[in-house]
Design a protein around this motif. Structure first.
Motif, PDB file in Angstrom:
ATOM      1  N   GLN A  70     101.394  11.833 -58.319  1.00 36.30           N
ATOM      2  CA  GLN A  70     101.955  10.681 -59.004  1.00 36.30           C
ATOM      3  C   GLN A  70     103.454  10.899 -59.164  1.00 36.30           C
ATOM      4  N   THR A  71     104.247   9.891 -58.902  1.00 35.65           N
ATOM      5  CA  THR A  71     105.697  10.040 -58.991  1.00 35.65           C
ATOM      6  C   THR A  71     106.278   9.309 -60.204  1.00 35.65           C
ATOM      7  N   VAL A  72     106.035   8.019 -60.303  1.00 40.92           N
ATOM      8  CA  VAL A  72     106.475   7.260 -61.468  1.00 40.92           C
ATOM      9  C   VAL A  72     105.405   7.375 -62.551  1.00 40.92           C
ATOM     10  N   ALA A  73     105.810   7.732 -63.755  1.00 39.40           N
ATOM     11  CA  ALA A  73     104.858   7.910 -64.843  1.00 39.40           C
ATOM     12  C   ALA A  73     104.157   6.593 -65.185  1.00 39.40           C
ATOM     13  N   LEU A  74     102.898   6.696 -65.589  1.00 39.57           N
ATOM     14  CA  LEU A  74     102.111   5.545 -66.016  1.00 39.57           C
ATOM     15  C   LEU A  74     101.888   5.595 -67.515  1.00 39.57           C
ATOM     16  N   ASP A  75     101.771   4.418 -68.149  1.00 41.88           N
ATOM     17  CA  ASP A  75     101.426   4.412 -69.567  1.00 41.88           C
ATOM     18  C   ASP A  75      99.922   4.538 -69.718  1.00 41.88           C
ATOM     19  N   VAL A  76      99.452   4.518 -70.945  1.00 43.51           N
ATOM     20  CA  VAL A  76      98.042   4.763 -71.216  1.00 43.51           C
ATOM     21  C   VAL A  76      97.146   3.702 -70.589  1.00 43.51           C
ATOM     22  N   LYS A  77      97.694   2.527 -70.283  1.00 47.95           N
ATOM     23  CA  LYS A  77      96.918   1.456 -69.663  1.00 47.95           C
ATOM     24  C   LYS A  77      97.066   1.439 -68.134  1.00 47.95           C
ATOM     25  N   GLY A  78      97.815   2.412 -67.607  1.00 48.41           N
ATOM     26  CA  GLY A  78      97.977   2.493 -66.162  1.00 48.41           C
ATOM     27  C   GLY A  78      99.148   1.706 -65.615  1.00 48.41           C
ATOM     28  N   LYS A  79      99.997   1.180 -66.483  1.00 42.10           N
ATOM     29  CA  LYS A  79     101.173   0.427 -66.045  1.00 42.10           C
ATOM     30  C   LYS A  79     102.337   1.388 -65.810  1.00 42.10           C
ATOM     31  N   LYS A  80     103.141   1.116 -64.772  1.00 42.77           N
ATOM     32  CA  LYS A  80     104.252   2.002 -64.442  1.00 42.77           C
ATOM     33  C   LYS A  80     105.351   1.969 -65.506  1.00 42.77           C
ATOM     34  N   LEU A  81     105.800   3.160 -65.884  1.00 45.11           N
ATOM     35  CA  LEU A  81     106.986   3.315 -66.718  1.00 45.11           C
ATOM     36  C   LEU A  81     108.145   3.565 -65.752  1.00 45.11           C
ATOM     37  N   ALA A 119      89.098  18.791 -64.522  1.00 38.87           N
ATOM     38  CA  ALA A 119      88.146  17.801 -65.016  1.00 38.87           C
ATOM     39  C   ALA A 119      88.870  16.522 -65.430  1.00 38.87           C
ATOM     40  N   LYS A 120      88.170  15.404 -65.340  1.00 30.86           N
ATOM     41  CA  LYS A 120      88.753  14.104 -65.660  1.00 30.86           C
ATOM     42  C   LYS A 120      89.302  14.065 -67.075  1.00 30.86           C
ATOM     43  N   ASP A 121      88.649  14.787 -67.998  1.00 37.75           N
ATOM     44  CA  ASP A 121      89.068  14.794 -69.403  1.00 37.75           C
ATOM     45  C   ASP A 121      89.912  16.024 -69.752  1.00 37.75           C
ATOM     46  N   ALA A 122      90.506  16.660 -68.737  1.00 37.58           N
ATOM     47  CA  ALA A 122      91.326  17.841 -69.007  1.00 37.58           C
ATOM     48  C   ALA A 122      92.501  17.510 -69.916  1.00 37.58           C
ATOM     49  N   LEU A 123      93.023  16.281 -69.781  1.00 36.49           N
ATOM     50  CA  LEU A 123      94.124  15.823 -70.616  1.00 36.49           C
ATOM     51  C   LEU A 123      93.705  14.589 -71.395  1.00 36.49           C
ATOM     52  N   PRO A 124      94.257  14.390 -72.581  1.00 39.54           N
ATOM     53  CA  PRO A 124      93.949  13.178 -73.344  1.00 39.54           C
ATOM     54  C   PRO A 124      94.596  11.962 -72.692  1.00 39.54           C
ATOM     55  N   ARG A 125      94.126  10.783 -73.031  1.00 40.09           N
ATOM     56  CA  ARG A 125      94.703   9.551 -72.499  1.00 40.09           C
ATOM     57  C   ARG A 125      95.990   9.227 -73.269  1.00 40.09           C
ATOM     58  N   VAL A 126      97.124   9.494 -72.618  1.00 37.43           N
ATOM     59  CA  VAL A 126      98.436   9.255 -73.225  1.00 37.43           C
ATOM     60  C   VAL A 126      99.371   8.759 -72.123  1.00 37.43           C
ATOM     61  N   ASP A 127     100.524   8.235 -72.528  1.00 39.81           N
ATOM     62  CA  ASP A 127     101.549   7.911 -71.548  1.00 39.81           C
ATOM     63  C   ASP A 127     101.934   9.188 -70.805  1.00 39.81           C
TER      64      ASP A 127
END
Length: 322
Positions: A70-81, A119-127
Protein backbone atom coordinates in the motif's frame (compact mmCIF):
# COMPACT_ATOMS: atom_id res chain seq x y z
CA UNK A 1 20.36 -8.03 -13.35
CA UNK A 2 16.61 -8.72 -13.62
CA UNK A 3 17.05 -12.39 -12.77
CA UNK A 4 19.15 -11.43 -9.77
CA UNK A 5 16.55 -9.01 -8.40
CA UNK A 6 13.73 -11.50 -8.90
CA UNK A 7 15.66 -14.11 -6.95
CA UNK A 8 16.30 -11.68 -4.14
CA UNK A 9 12.92 -10.02 -3.78
CA UNK A 10 10.56 -12.78 -5.00
CA UNK A 11 7.54 -12.57 -7.29
CA UNK A 12 5.85 -9.33 -6.24
CA UNK A 13 8.89 -7.14 -6.84
CA UNK A 14 10.09 -6.31 -10.35
CA UNK A 15 13.48 -4.85 -11.24
CA UNK A 16 13.71 -1.50 -13.02
CA UNK A 17 16.79 0.28 -14.36
CA UNK A 18 18.51 2.88 -12.25
CA UNK A 19 21.66 3.59 -10.32
CA UNK A 20 22.90 5.35 -7.21
CA UNK A 21 26.55 6.05 -6.47
CA UNK A 22 27.76 4.05 -3.52
CA UNK A 23 30.86 3.28 -1.52
CA UNK A 24 31.95 -0.26 -0.79
CA UNK A 25 29.34 -1.56 1.69
CA UNK A 26 30.12 -2.88 5.14
CA UNK A 27 30.09 -6.68 5.44
CA UNK A 28 26.79 -6.29 7.32
CA UNK A 29 25.28 -4.78 4.17
CA UNK A 30 26.06 -6.79 1.07
CA UNK A 31 25.11 -5.74 -2.45
CA UNK A 32 21.84 -7.69 -2.12
CA UNK A 33 20.41 -5.58 0.69
CA UNK A 34 18.15 -2.55 0.84
CA UNK A 35 19.60 0.89 1.49
CA UNK A 36 16.27 2.65 1.71
CA UNK A 37 12.64 2.61 0.60
CA UNK A 38 11.14 5.70 -1.01
CA UNK A 39 7.95 6.89 -2.65
CA UNK A 40 7.66 9.52 -5.35
CA UNK A 41 6.15 12.95 -4.74
CA UNK A 42 3.50 14.22 -7.16
CA UNK A 43 1.62 17.50 -7.36
CA UNK A 44 2.57 21.13 -7.62
CA UNK A 45 4.55 23.07 -5.03
CA UNK A 46 2.63 23.21 -1.77
CA UNK A 47 0.39 20.35 -2.86
CA UNK A 48 2.78 17.39 -2.69
CA UNK A 49 1.30 13.93 -2.31
CA UNK A 50 2.67 10.37 -2.50
CA UNK A 51 2.23 8.51 -5.77
CA UNK A 52 3.37 5.35 -7.53
CA UNK A 53 4.79 2.24 -5.90
CA UNK A 54 7.34 2.06 -3.12
CA UNK A 55 10.86 1.81 -4.54
CA UNK A 56 13.57 -0.23 -2.87
CA UNK A 57 17.06 1.08 -3.60
CA UNK A 58 19.72 -1.59 -3.14
CA UNK A 59 23.37 -1.28 -2.09
CA UNK A 60 24.51 -2.13 -5.59
CA UNK A 61 22.59 0.87 -6.94
CA UNK A 62 19.72 -1.07 -8.54
CA UNK A 63 16.07 -0.29 -7.87
CA UNK A 64 13.01 -2.47 -7.40
CA UNK A 65 9.29 -1.76 -7.14
CA UNK A 66 7.30 -3.16 -4.22
CA UNK A 67 4.09 -3.63 -6.16
CA UNK A 68 2.07 -5.40 -3.43
CA UNK A 69 2.57 -2.65 -0.83
CA UNK A 70 0.00 0.00 0.00
CA UNK A 71 1.41 3.41 -0.89
CA UNK A 72 -1.20 6.06 -0.08
CA UNK A 73 -2.56 5.64 3.44
CA UNK A 74 -6.23 4.68 3.86
CA UNK A 75 -8.60 5.82 6.59
CA UNK A 76 -10.56 3.41 8.73
CA UNK A 77 -13.30 3.23 6.07
CA UNK A 78 -10.83 2.46 3.28
CA UNK A 79 -10.81 5.95 1.75
CA UNK A 80 -7.47 7.35 0.55
CA UNK A 81 -5.74 9.94 2.70
CA UNK A 82 -4.19 11.49 -0.39
CA UNK A 83 -1.54 13.52 1.43
CA UNK A 84 -0.24 10.69 3.62
CA UNK A 85 1.92 7.69 2.74
CA UNK A 86 1.26 4.23 4.12
CA UNK A 87 3.76 2.94 6.70
CA UNK A 88 6.92 1.07 5.76
CA UNK A 89 10.14 0.05 7.55
CA UNK A 90 13.47 -1.50 6.54
CA UNK A 91 15.46 -3.64 8.94
CA UNK A 92 18.91 -2.48 9.96
CA UNK A 93 20.62 -5.23 7.99
CA UNK A 94 18.61 -4.34 4.89
CA UNK A 95 17.22 -7.86 4.58
CA UNK A 96 13.58 -7.34 5.56
CA UNK A 97 10.89 -4.81 4.74
CA UNK A 98 7.67 -4.39 6.75
CA UNK A 99 4.59 -2.80 5.17
CA UNK A 100 0.83 -3.02 4.64
CA UNK A 101 -0.35 -4.88 1.56
CA UNK A 102 -2.98 -3.52 -0.79
CA UNK A 103 -5.39 -6.04 0.75
CA UNK A 104 -4.84 -4.42 4.15
CA UNK A 105 -2.65 -7.09 5.79
CA UNK A 106 0.54 -6.49 7.72
CA UNK A 107 3.44 -8.13 5.87
CA UNK A 108 7.18 -8.67 6.16
CA UNK A 109 9.17 -9.45 3.03
CA UNK A 110 12.51 -11.23 3.42
CA UNK A 111 15.02 -10.90 0.62
CA UNK A 112 15.22 -14.30 -1.03
CA UNK A 113 12.61 -15.75 1.34
CA UNK A 114 9.21 -14.55 0.19
CA UNK A 115 6.53 -12.73 2.19
CA UNK A 116 5.05 -13.45 5.61
CA UNK A 117 1.44 -12.25 5.82
CA UNK A 118 0.22 -11.60 9.35
CA UNK A 119 -3.25 -12.38 10.67
CA UNK A 120 -6.10 -10.15 9.49
CA UNK A 121 -6.56 -8.83 13.04
CA UNK A 122 -2.84 -8.29 13.69
CA UNK A 123 -3.53 -4.54 13.77
CA UNK A 124 -6.59 -2.66 15.01
CA UNK A 125 -8.84 -0.87 12.53
CA UNK A 126 -7.40 2.65 12.45
CA UNK A 127 -6.35 5.23 9.87
CA UNK A 128 -3.17 3.88 8.32
CA UNK A 129 -1.33 7.18 8.81
CA UNK A 130 -1.62 6.45 12.56
CA UNK A 131 0.53 3.32 12.19
CA UNK A 132 4.31 3.43 12.52
CA UNK A 133 6.37 0.29 11.87
CA UNK A 134 9.78 -0.40 13.40
CA UNK A 135 11.96 -3.43 12.67
CA UNK A 136 14.85 -4.66 14.79
CA UNK A 137 18.33 -4.58 13.28
CA UNK A 138 18.14 -8.25 12.25
CA UNK A 139 14.49 -7.98 11.21
CA UNK A 140 13.41 -10.71 13.65
CA UNK A 141 11.12 -8.38 15.61
CA UNK A 142 8.54 -5.85 14.45
CA UNK A 143 6.89 -3.15 16.56
CA UNK A 144 3.64 -1.62 15.32
CA UNK A 145 3.03 1.72 17.04
CA UNK A 146 -0.57 2.98 16.97
CA UNK A 147 -1.17 6.68 17.52
CA UNK A 148 -4.39 8.71 17.59
CA UNK A 149 -6.84 10.04 20.16
CA UNK A 150 -7.37 6.61 21.72
CA UNK A 151 -4.33 5.26 23.57
CA UNK A 152 -3.42 1.84 22.18
CA UNK A 153 -0.54 -0.43 23.12
CA UNK A 154 2.36 -1.02 20.75
CA UNK A 155 2.24 -4.55 19.37
CA UNK A 156 5.46 -6.56 19.09
CA UNK A 157 5.62 -9.44 16.60
CA UNK A 158 7.93 -12.30 15.68
CA UNK A 159 8.44 -11.71 11.96
CA UNK A 160 9.25 -15.34 11.18
CA UNK A 161 5.89 -16.62 12.44
CA UNK A 162 3.76 -13.47 12.43
CA UNK A 163 2.83 -14.18 16.05
CA UNK A 164 2.26 -11.33 18.47
CA UNK A 165 4.65 -11.93 21.36
CA UNK A 166 4.13 -8.86 23.52
CA UNK A 167 2.81 -5.34 24.01
CA UNK A 168 4.28 -2.07 25.22
CA UNK A 169 1.95 0.39 27.00
CA UNK A 170 0.48 2.96 24.64
CA UNK A 171 1.55 5.89 26.80
CA UNK A 172 5.21 5.04 26.09
CA UNK A 173 6.87 6.48 22.97
CA UNK A 174 8.76 3.69 21.22
CA UNK A 175 12.28 4.80 20.26
CA UNK A 176 13.49 1.51 18.82
CA UNK A 177 14.80 -1.97 19.55
CA UNK A 178 18.04 -2.77 21.31
CA UNK A 179 21.03 -3.87 19.28
CA UNK A 180 20.04 -7.54 19.45
CA UNK A 181 16.28 -6.94 19.22
CA UNK A 182 15.57 -8.43 22.63
CA UNK A 183 14.40 -5.18 24.24
CA UNK A 184 12.48 -2.05 23.31
CA UNK A 185 13.61 1.44 24.33
CA UNK A 186 10.81 3.89 25.14
CA UNK A 187 10.32 7.34 26.58
CA UNK A 188 7.53 9.08 28.47
CA UNK A 189 6.86 12.26 30.38
CA UNK A 190 8.01 11.85 33.97
CA UNK A 191 7.36 13.89 37.09
CA UNK A 192 7.98 17.65 37.14
CA UNK A 193 8.22 17.98 33.36
CA UNK A 194 11.21 15.67 32.88
CA UNK A 195 11.52 12.88 30.32
CA UNK A 196 11.93 9.30 31.47
CA UNK A 197 13.43 6.39 29.56
CA UNK A 198 12.20 2.85 30.06
CA UNK A 199 13.28 -0.51 28.68
CA UNK A 200 10.79 -3.31 27.99
CA UNK A 201 11.47 -6.88 26.99
CA UNK A 202 10.12 -7.89 23.58
CA UNK A 203 7.37 -9.75 25.46
CA UNK A 204 6.26 -6.54 27.21
CA UNK A 205 7.85 -6.70 30.68
CA UNK A 206 9.25 -3.43 32.00
CA UNK A 207 12.89 -4.05 32.89
CA UNK A 208 14.19 -0.66 33.99
CA UNK A 209 13.00 2.94 34.07
CA UNK A 210 14.84 6.11 34.97
CA UNK A 211 15.24 9.82 34.43
CA UNK A 212 18.39 10.46 32.40
CA UNK A 213 20.42 13.68 32.59
CA UNK A 214 19.77 16.48 30.12
CA UNK A 215 22.63 15.51 27.82
CA UNK A 216 20.70 12.30 27.09
CA UNK A 217 17.09 13.50 27.23
CA UNK A 218 17.65 16.61 25.12
CA UNK A 219 19.48 14.85 22.29
CA UNK A 220 17.82 12.38 19.96
CA UNK A 221 17.55 9.80 18.63
CA UNK A 222 18.66 7.58 21.49
CA UNK A 223 19.79 3.99 20.91
CA UNK A 224 19.88 0.99 23.27
CA UNK A 225 22.75 -1.46 23.31
CA UNK A 226 22.28 -5.24 23.15
CA UNK A 227 23.08 -5.30 26.88
CA UNK A 228 19.65 -3.76 27.49
CA UNK A 229 21.01 -0.98 29.71
CA UNK A 230 23.46 1.28 27.83
CA UNK A 231 21.95 4.17 25.89
CA UNK A 232 23.95 6.05 23.25
CA UNK A 233 23.25 9.59 22.06
CA UNK A 234 25.17 11.81 19.68
CA UNK A 235 25.40 15.42 20.74
CA UNK A 236 25.43 17.56 17.60
CA UNK A 237 26.72 21.09 17.16
CA UNK A 238 30.14 22.68 16.86
CA UNK A 239 31.63 20.20 19.33
CA UNK A 240 29.94 16.87 18.63
CA UNK A 241 30.36 14.03 21.07
CA UNK A 242 29.08 10.56 21.84
CA UNK A 243 27.57 10.09 25.29
CA UNK A 244 26.86 6.70 26.89
CA UNK A 245 24.32 6.46 29.69
CA UNK A 246 23.90 3.40 31.93
CA UNK A 247 20.24 3.05 32.91
CA UNK A 248 20.98 0.62 35.75
CA UNK A 249 23.45 2.88 37.56
CA UNK A 250 21.80 6.12 36.32
CA UNK A 251 25.18 7.48 35.27
CA UNK A 252 26.73 8.91 32.12
CA UNK A 253 29.58 6.42 31.93
CA UNK A 254 31.53 7.82 28.99
CA UNK A 255 31.86 10.73 26.58
CA UNK A 256 33.93 10.83 23.44
CA UNK A 257 34.66 13.81 21.19
CA UNK A 258 33.74 13.13 17.58
CA UNK A 259 34.68 14.38 14.13
CA UNK A 260 31.51 13.93 12.10
CA UNK A 261 30.75 14.63 8.43
CA UNK A 262 28.17 17.27 7.59
CA UNK A 263 24.49 16.42 7.97
CA UNK A 264 21.58 16.19 10.35
CA UNK A 265 21.47 13.10 12.55
CA UNK A 266 18.74 10.87 11.16
CA UNK A 267 19.34 7.51 12.88
CA UNK A 268 21.54 6.10 15.65
CA UNK A 269 21.94 2.34 16.15
CA UNK A 270 24.15 -0.03 18.10
CA UNK A 271 25.75 -2.38 15.57
CA UNK A 272 28.26 -4.11 17.85
CA UNK A 273 29.37 -4.33 21.47
CA UNK A 274 31.61 -1.31 20.95
CA UNK A 275 30.16 0.18 17.76
CA UNK A 276 27.44 2.76 17.14
CA UNK A 277 26.33 3.53 13.58
CA UNK A 278 24.95 6.97 12.71
CA UNK A 279 23.04 8.09 9.60
CA UNK A 280 23.54 11.77 8.68
CA UNK A 281 21.39 13.34 5.98
CA UNK A 282 21.83 16.56 3.99
CA UNK A 283 18.62 17.75 2.31
CA UNK A 284 18.82 19.16 -1.21
CA UNK A 285 16.58 19.54 -4.26
CA UNK A 286 19.13 17.61 -6.31
CA UNK A 287 18.64 14.63 -4.02
CA UNK A 288 19.27 14.12 -0.33
CA UNK A 289 22.79 12.99 0.53
CA UNK A 290 23.18 10.26 3.17
CA UNK A 291 26.44 9.58 4.98
CA UNK A 292 26.70 6.58 7.31
CA UNK A 293 29.48 6.43 9.89
CA UNK A 294 30.61 3.84 12.41
CA UNK A 295 31.80 5.10 15.79
CA UNK A 296 34.15 3.06 17.99
CA UNK A 297 32.70 3.65 21.45
CA UNK A 298 36.05 2.90 23.14
CA UNK A 299 38.18 5.34 21.14
CA UNK A 300 35.72 7.73 19.49
CA UNK A 301 37.20 6.93 16.07
CA UNK A 302 34.78 7.64 13.21
CA UNK A 303 34.80 5.69 9.93
CA UNK A 304 32.57 6.34 6.92
CA UNK A 305 30.80 3.09 6.01
CA UNK A 306 28.68 4.32 3.13
CA UNK A 307 27.72 7.49 1.29
CA UNK A 308 25.14 8.01 -1.43
CA UNK A 309 22.75 10.50 -2.97
CA UNK A 310 19.06 9.60 -2.85
CA UNK A 311 16.53 9.73 -5.66
CA UNK A 312 15.18 13.16 -6.56
CA UNK A 313 11.54 14.07 -5.99
CA UNK A 314 10.81 11.76 -3.08
CA UNK A 315 7.76 12.29 -0.86
CA UNK A 316 9.29 10.32 2.02
CA UNK A 317 12.02 7.74 2.57
CA UNK A 318 12.81 5.02 5.12
CA UNK A 319 16.50 4.17 5.50
CA UNK A 320 17.79 0.80 6.60
CA UNK A 321 19.49 2.00 9.78
CA UNK A 322 22.04 -0.30 11.35
Amino acid sequence: MKAKIFAVLAAAVVAVPGGVAYAEPHAHHGHDSVRYAAIKSCGKDGDAKPCGDWRLVMHDGSQSMLHDAQTVALDVKGKKLVYASAPIAVSGNGQRVAYLTKTGKLAVRTLGGGVKLFAKDALPRVDQNNITLRLSDDGARLAAVISGEKVRSTRVFDTATGARIGSVPGNMIVLGFSGDGGEVLTSADGDEGVTDLAVYSDTGEQLVRGTPPQVVSSNSPQALSADGRTVAVVVAGSRPQLALYDMQSDQVVDRKKLKLPAGDIDMVDWTGDTQVTVHLVQYAESGNKMTIVQIDTETGAVKVRDQYRMLKGMFVFAACGG
